[in-house]
Write a protein that holds these residues in place. Structure first.
Motif, short mmCIF file in Angstrom:
data_model
loop_
_atom_site.label_atom_id
_atom_site.label_comp_id
_atom_site.label_asym_id
_atom_site.label_seq_id
_atom_site.Cartn_x
_atom_site.Cartn_y
_atom_site.Cartn_z
N GLU A 24 81.74 91.80 116.54
CA GLU A 24 82.34 92.04 115.23
C GLU A 24 83.45 91.03 114.95
O GLU A 24 84.28 90.75 115.82
N ILE A 25 83.46 90.52 113.72
CA ILE A 25 84.50 89.58 113.28
C ILE A 25 85.04 90.10 111.96
O ILE A 25 84.56 89.73 110.88
N ASP A 30 87.14 86.23 109.61
CA ASP A 30 85.86 85.56 109.45
C ASP A 30 85.92 84.36 108.51
O ASP A 30 84.93 83.66 108.32
N ARG A 31 87.08 84.12 107.95
CA ARG A 31 87.23 83.02 107.00
C ARG A 31 87.20 81.67 107.72
O ARG A 31 87.75 81.53 108.81
N LEU A 33 85.03 80.06 109.26
CA LEU A 33 84.18 79.83 110.42
C LEU A 33 83.02 78.91 110.03
O LEU A 33 82.44 79.05 108.96
N PRO A 36 78.52 81.95 111.43
CA PRO A 36 78.60 83.26 112.09
C PRO A 36 77.87 83.27 113.43
O PRO A 36 78.33 83.89 114.40
N ARG A 40 79.45 83.73 117.48
CA ARG A 40 79.01 84.81 118.36
C ARG A 40 78.19 84.30 119.55
O ARG A 40 77.82 85.09 120.42
N VAL A 70 87.49 86.17 117.73
CA VAL A 70 88.69 86.71 117.08
C VAL A 70 89.86 86.62 118.04
O VAL A 70 90.92 86.06 117.73
#
Length: 272
Positions: A24-25, A30-31, A33, A36, A40, A70
């Motif tokens: 989970e981000i 999550d900005r 990145l 996605p 991960r 994170v």
């Protein structure tokens, strides 16, 4: 507990830590990145499922659902490297294990963001681990903290060649009694698998911080090469091909060794 932090309590003198299985981000982290999937990619895939049998043994399980991108709850919170002079990733990583940028240029976490992540996720995870160790230590003369990890078998930036199947870390012997190390080694050794102790991975912050043999808390890290329990083609991986699905049949041989390792931890903890 928090919705991202899971504690399953058992009464046996054994705590399993899962610091890197989360993906989970949450916003706003999550900005900026790059991807996605890339953020991960370096998760310890399926490790919580692999060790699912530990519940039958009465172990306590502590897991964060937050991605290590994170904040990595197995790094020194000061930001100091656990492996000086060697390639690694940071408390709030800006690159993948392979050195790929995780963020758009100039958008890496700043000091304020790192401090916020520590407060939100790092400190509660460690508080939960500490509380469970204290609870069990009040009931048992010895408690084992077993930190569960995995990593792809070939990552040239981090280590040479192909990683052994079992990589046991005890902070060069400081985090647990040598008898516990020997018992876990014996459970891992045998035909079909390779093993090293205090090789490339000597134990992260969790092992080093909580391991206090003189106080009855014995910490040991287990880093597994992914090929032992996943269908892995060692080398670079691409989106859509990684991670591969968990296959309990494929994982059965290493699961048997891991069960023996946890049983060895319990036998040690219960010994006079």
């Amino acid at each position: 507990m928090n919705d991202w932090l899971t504690v399953e309590r058992g009464d046996a003198p054994l705590v399993l830590s899962f610091p890197h299985t989360g993906v989970e981000i949450p916003a706003p982290f999550d900005r900026a990145l790059v991807s996605p999937w890339l953020a991960r990619k370096d998760a310890d895939w399926h490790i919580d499922r692999l060790y699912g049998f530990a519940r039958e043994l009465g172990a306590t399980l502590v897991r964060t659902a937050i991605s290590r991108t994170v904040i990595d709850v197995n790094r020194d919170p000061s930001g100091a490297s656990l492996y000086p002079g060697q390639a690694t990733t940071d408390l709030c990583p800006a690159t993948s294990f392979d050195g790929e940028p995780l963020y758009d240029p100039g958008a890496e976490p700043d000091a304020a963001s790192v401090a916020q992540r520590r407060t939100l996720y790092f400190e509660p995870y460690h508080a939960a681990l500490g509380a469970e160790l204290k609870r069990l230590r009040e009931r048992h003369p010895k408690v084992v903290l077993y930190d569960c990890h995995s990593i792809r078998s070939v990552i040239p930036r981090l280590f040479d060649g192909e990683l052994p199947n079992f990589n046991i870390g005890t902070n060069a012997g400081a985090s647990c009694d040598p008898a516990l190390t020997a018992a876990v080694e014996a459970a891992c050794d045998g035909p079909g698998f390779t093993r090293v102790t205090n090789g490339r991975f000597k134990g992260g912050w969790i092992t080093r911080f909580f391991g206090a043999p003189e106080a009855g808390v014995h910490a040991i890290q287990m880093e597994l090469a992914c090929r032992g329990y996943m269908r892995e083609t060692p080398g670079p991986v691409r989106e859509g091909e990684w991670p591969t699905a968990f296959d309990p049949v494929h994982a059965a041989p290493i699961t048997a060794r891991l069960r023996a390792a946890l049983q060895a931890c319990l036998a040690f903890a219960r010994s006079p």
